[in-house]
Design an enzyme around this catalytic site. Structure first.
Site, PDB file in Angstrom:
ATOM      1  N   ASP A   1       0.863  -1.180   0.000  1.00 47.59           N
ATOM      2  CA  ASP A   1       0.000   0.000   0.000  1.00 47.59           C
ATOM      3  C   ASP A   1       0.897   1.227   0.000  1.00 47.59           C
ATOM      4  O   ASP A   1       1.627   1.470   0.955  1.00 47.59           O
ATOM      5  CB  ASP A   1      -0.911  -0.005   1.238  1.00 47.59           C
TER       6      ASP A   1
ATOM      7  N   GLU B   1      -1.723  -1.293  -5.830  1.00 45.52           N
ATOM      8  CA  GLU B   1      -2.974  -0.660  -6.192  1.00 45.52           C
ATOM      9  C   GLU B   1      -2.733   0.148  -7.452  1.00 45.52           C
ATOM     10  O   GLU B   1      -1.726   0.833  -7.553  1.00 45.52           O
ATOM     11  CB  GLU B   1      -3.390   0.271  -5.051  1.00 45.52           C
TER      12      GLU B   1
ATOM     13  N   ASP C   1      -3.263   1.241   6.900  1.00 45.09           N
ATOM     14  CA  ASP C   1      -2.388   0.888   5.783  1.00 45.09           C
ATOM     15  C   ASP C   1      -2.132  -0.613   5.686  1.00 45.09           C
ATOM     16  O   ASP C   1      -2.097  -1.173   4.599  1.00 45.09           O
ATOM     17  CB  ASP C   1      -1.068   1.653   5.894  1.00 45.09           C
TER      18      ASP C   1
END
Ligand SMILES: [Zn+2]
Length: 297
Positions: free
Chosen positions: A113, A197, A279
């Site tokens: 992340d 992501e 996170d």
């Protein structure tokens, strides 16, 4: 035209040709003229230069020393010569037949992340902080920027401040890239599958508050490095879609926390009562749901 090698305008004319092609196809705007002294650069094809040890022979200039040897053995394709931060660089493209040493398989997967306060948080709980020297240089950059804008236009002092500023910009770019290289190499070494992501960086940059920090982190550069390194070493990079609610979803039970604010670092799931670190939770979800293969895409 008389001052520079004929190779410099040759390629520039070819590039102007393709710029006009793109313009007439409606893909980009009307080509803008370049100015001498700004982003100076030119390219050479492999018949226009030669490399021997730590020297490169450039038309009109002759043999020029380089700070290091060419690290790769293979067919030399082309060279690009450019100026950055008051220094001259050459970037030489070499065709490699085989990567010498592949990173061994580890059988491990990880979710990443990317963040604002930290560079990245991993699904195993590891936190990779952002580079501290970089932060110091950014403070210096703000100072120099101010001092530059106070100088009178056309003055010697303004030119001096401009050179100083350009050197600092270069230094910051180097620090940033080096930091990202360390992180991406480490990830590719330790893991076989890396899930990230697929961030809409452009959309995020529109948000002024976060913009500074995000562009500093170089999300785009991170992704670029990760993909090419994984490709080199036969590892995979997977991504979850831009709209996947990686932060809002509880990684224990799948419940969506609709009231999660941007500033909340920790939250408690109302269904399964788990306390989630924002996170780490996101990176676990990213690992679990990433299904788009970025290596083959
Ligand atoms: Zn839950």
């Amino acid at each position: 035209m008389k001052k520079v090698t004929k190779c410099a305008p040759q390629l520039a004319i070819k590039q102007l040709g393709s710029a006009f092609d793109r313009f007439f196809n409606g893909k980009s705007g009307y080509p803008k003229p370049r100015k001498k002294g700004k982003d100076d650069r030119f390219s050479l094809s492999n018949d226009q230069f030669s490399v021997k040890g730590r020297s490169i022979k450039i038309p009109n200039l002759g043999w020029v020393k380089m700070t290091e040897n060419l690290r790769y053995k293979g067919k030399i394709l082309s060279a690009k010569i450019f100026k950055q931060g008051g220094k001259w660089f050459v970037s030489i493209a070499v065709e490699l037949t085989q990567i010498e040493k592949l990173k061994p398989k580890t059988g491990l997967s990880i979710g990443v992340d990317l963040g604002v306060s930290n560079l990245a948080t991993l699904s195993n709980g590891e936190v990779i902080p952002s580079n501290a020297p970089l932060k110091r240089q950014l403070a210096k950059l703000r100072r120099l920027n101010k001092s530059f804008s106070r100088k009178k236009k056309g003055s010697q002092n303004r030119e001096k401040a401009k050179a100083k500023l350009s050197r600092l910009h270069y230094k910051i770019a180097c620090l940033r890239k080096n930091n990202l290289h360390q992180v991406t190499t480490d990830l590719v070494t330790r893991f076989d599958v890396i899930a990230i992501e697929d961030l809409n960086v452009k959309g995020m940059l529109r948000n002024r508050k976060l913009a500074r920090a995000i562009s500093d982190m170089g999300f785009y550069e991170f992704k670029r490095q990760l993909i090419y390194k994984a490709k080199q070493h036969g590892k995979s990079v997977l991504s979850v879609g831009r709209f996947f609610p990686s932060s809002k979803m509880c990684s224990c039970c799948g419940e969506l926390n609709q009231s999660l604010t941007l500033s909340a670092r920790e939250w408690k799931c109302l269904v399964c009562q788990t306390i989630q670190n924002r996170d780490v939770n996101a990176s676990i979800n990213i690992l679990r749901y990433a299904d788009k293969d970025l290596i083959t895409a």
